[in-house]
Design a protein around this motif. Structure first.
Motif, PDB file in Angstrom:
ATOM      1  N   LEU A   1      36.660 -14.346 -20.101  1.00  0.00           N
ATOM      2  CA  LEU A   1      37.818 -15.014 -20.689  1.00  0.00           C
ATOM      3  C   LEU A   1      38.765 -15.502 -19.598  1.00  0.00           C
ATOM      4  N   THR A   2      38.980 -14.681 -18.576  1.00  0.00           N
ATOM      5  CA  THR A   2      39.833 -15.083 -17.454  1.00  0.00           C
ATOM      6  C   THR A   2      39.218 -16.262 -16.709  1.00  0.00           C
TER       7      THR A   2
ATOM      8  N   ALA B   1      39.852 -19.363 -18.620  1.00  0.00           N
ATOM      9  CA  ALA B   1      41.246 -19.796 -18.478  1.00  0.00           C
ATOM     10  C   ALA B   1      41.477 -20.484 -17.135  1.00  0.00           C
TER      11      ALA B   1
ATOM     12  N   ALA C   1      40.032 -23.917 -17.314  1.00  0.00           N
ATOM     13  CA  ALA C   1      40.939 -24.806 -18.057  1.00  0.00           C
ATOM     14  C   ALA C   1      42.071 -25.278 -17.157  1.00  0.00           C
ATOM     15  N   GLY C   2      42.654 -24.348 -16.365  1.00  0.00           N
ATOM     16  CA  GLY C   2      43.704 -24.733 -15.428  1.00  0.00           C
ATOM     17  C   GLY C   2      43.203 -25.733 -14.406  1.00  0.00           C
TER      18      GLY C   2
ATOM     19  N   SER D   1      37.550 -19.763 -10.726  1.00  0.00           N
ATOM     20  CA  SER D   1      36.855 -19.632 -12.004  1.00  0.00           C
ATOM     21  C   SER D   1      35.380 -19.323 -11.785  1.00  0.00           C
TER      22      SER D   1
ATOM     23  N   ALA E   1      36.071 -19.448 -25.576  1.00  0.00           N
ATOM     24  CA  ALA E   1      37.128 -18.423 -25.557  1.00  0.00           C
ATOM     25  C   ALA E   1      37.226 -17.719 -26.905  1.00  0.00           C
TER      26      ALA E   1
ATOM     27  N   SER F   1      36.410 -13.787 -27.156  1.00  0.00           N
ATOM     28  CA  SER F   1      37.533 -12.973 -27.638  1.00  0.00           C
ATOM     29  C   SER F   1      37.113 -12.152 -28.846  1.00  0.00           C
TER      30      SER F   1
END
Length: 399
Positions: free
Chosen positions: A285-286, A289, A292-293, A306, A377, A381
């Motif tokens: 999940l990290t 993220a 995505a950044g 990532s 995600a 999750s």
């Protein structure tokens, strides 16, 4: 006694052959941009070319996943190396996109044959009492080989002549050396049957495995999907959005994800199966993220992070998933359950990647990537939330 006298050299040589085969499956990764320029196809075609590989793997797992138990390890590995050589020849002879499809399909067939047979062979060749180390040798060979493919191709494409030919010529030479090694290694299956005895292996889920299999399969699917997107479209993102046209850098970024996966798998023994799945899901999940950044802010540093975090999470989650479902399975159904997990994992490499390719047209590469990240995600999750409510019981996994 024979295994003890042999020592670790045969096991390590088997691992080296495993790594050579797997390196060929990711060798084209940093070269897709060059193929696009040469043949003039779209980003969707790139993702479909990449995903054809997974269809080859899944087909072999379903039809002949247990072949090495029947006819012996060496014959299956030699056929796999033959497919790897044929794949390299397709890329060397490529005059259009059809050759790339054929090369990727043959590459998938080679990986499908090696996935189970080479893992079992490496463990068979280990000295008595070395099962844990042999498992790590097989893991490192698998994921390390996948990482070495784009790194080797990127370096040769950037700093040597004939970028679309030399990487495959080098791999063809390595495959020839691997054939010689396999011919010198001993066969470890004593009661062998003819090829006609090989039967399709139907994946199955005994009732006691189902509570473990669901979250394990989701985490595996997301981890392999992340790898699929990294290896198929990240070179294009680096070139188009970050102006990174160095093939060696593109290959290194992809390789980092696979090397991080190897590191993640290596710590499962210390973390424990019960904790590796939720921790791996959190790291995945990290990693999503961070990706995505990277897409939102066009950041190379976030792409690298990532790759490292997501790759480590993939390794932690996948080896934990494999250990959990194998341990929860009855001995006489274990191979079928593991095949089912691999089918789900390799589906993650294919379908989401094609979906990203379809969305690139209307949404652009960044938009398609963000939709992919949002979907993955949600899945991971959900798996993490389930694992927090119902953690994997290590005593069940080891029964």
């Amino acid at each position: 006694m024979d295994r003890e006298r042999r020592g670790w050299l045969p096991c390590l040589l088997g691992g080296a052959v495993f790594a050579v085969c797997m390196a060929g499956t990711t060798l084209p990764t940093p070269l897709y941009g060059l193929y696009r320029e040469k043949f003039g196809f779209s980003e969707l075609t790139v993702t479909v070319v990449y995903a054809v590989y997974a269809f080859g793997v899944i087909g072999v797992l379903l039809l002949a996943g247990n072949a090495s138990d029947t006819v012996g390890r060496r014959p299956v590995l030699l056929v796999g190396l033959g497919c790897a050589a044929a794949s390299a020849l397709c890329f060397l002879a490529a005059t259009g996109v059809g050759w790339l499809y054929a090369g990727r399909l043959l590459s998938g067939l080679s990986a499908g044959l090696f996935t189970g047979a080479a893992t079992a062979y490496v463990m068979d060749l280990a000295p008595s009492g070395g099962g844990s180390r042999a498992t790590f040798v097989a893991t490192a060979a698998n994921m390390g080989g996948l990482g070495c493919g784009p790194l080797l191709a990127g370096l040769l494409a950037q700093y040597a002549a004939w970028p679309l030919y030399l990487p495959f010529a080098v791999h063809l030479a390595l495959v020839a050396c691997s054939v010689a090694v396999v011919l010198r290694l001993p066969e470890t299956v004593r009661d062998r049957a003819p090829v006609s005895a090989v039967r399709p292996q139907r994946p199955g889920l005994p009732p006691r495995v189902r509570p473990v299999f669901g979250p394990a399969a989701i985490a595996s699917f997301v981890g392999f999907a992340l790898f699929g997107v990294f290896t198929s479209v990240s070179p294009a993102f680096l070139a188009e959005s970050l102006d990174v046209d160095n093939h060696a850098v593109s290959g290194l970024v992809v390789a980092l994800a696979f090397f991080a996966s190897t590191a993640g798998q290596s710590v499962v023994g210390r973390v424990g199966v019960g904790r590796s799945l939720p921790l791996g899901s959190a790291a995945l999940l990290t990693g999503l993220a961070l990706l995505a950044g990277a897409l939102l802010w066009d950041s190379l540093a976030l792409v690298v992070l990532s790759a490292l975090v997501g790759g480590g999470g993939q390794g932690l989650a996948f080896r934990g998933a494999l250990s959990a479902v194998a341990g929860a399975s009855p001995a006489d159904r274990r191979a079928a359950v593991i095949s089912a997990l691999f089918v789900v994992a390799y589906t993650g490499i294919s379908l989401p990647v094609i979906g990203v390719g379809v969305l690139v047209g209307p949404l652009g590469l960044e938009g398609a990537g963000l939709v992919f990240i949002a979907c993955m995600a949600v899945l991971v999750s959900g798996a993490a939330a389930y694992l927090l409510r119902r953690p994997v019981r290590t005593q069940e996994a080891n029964s």
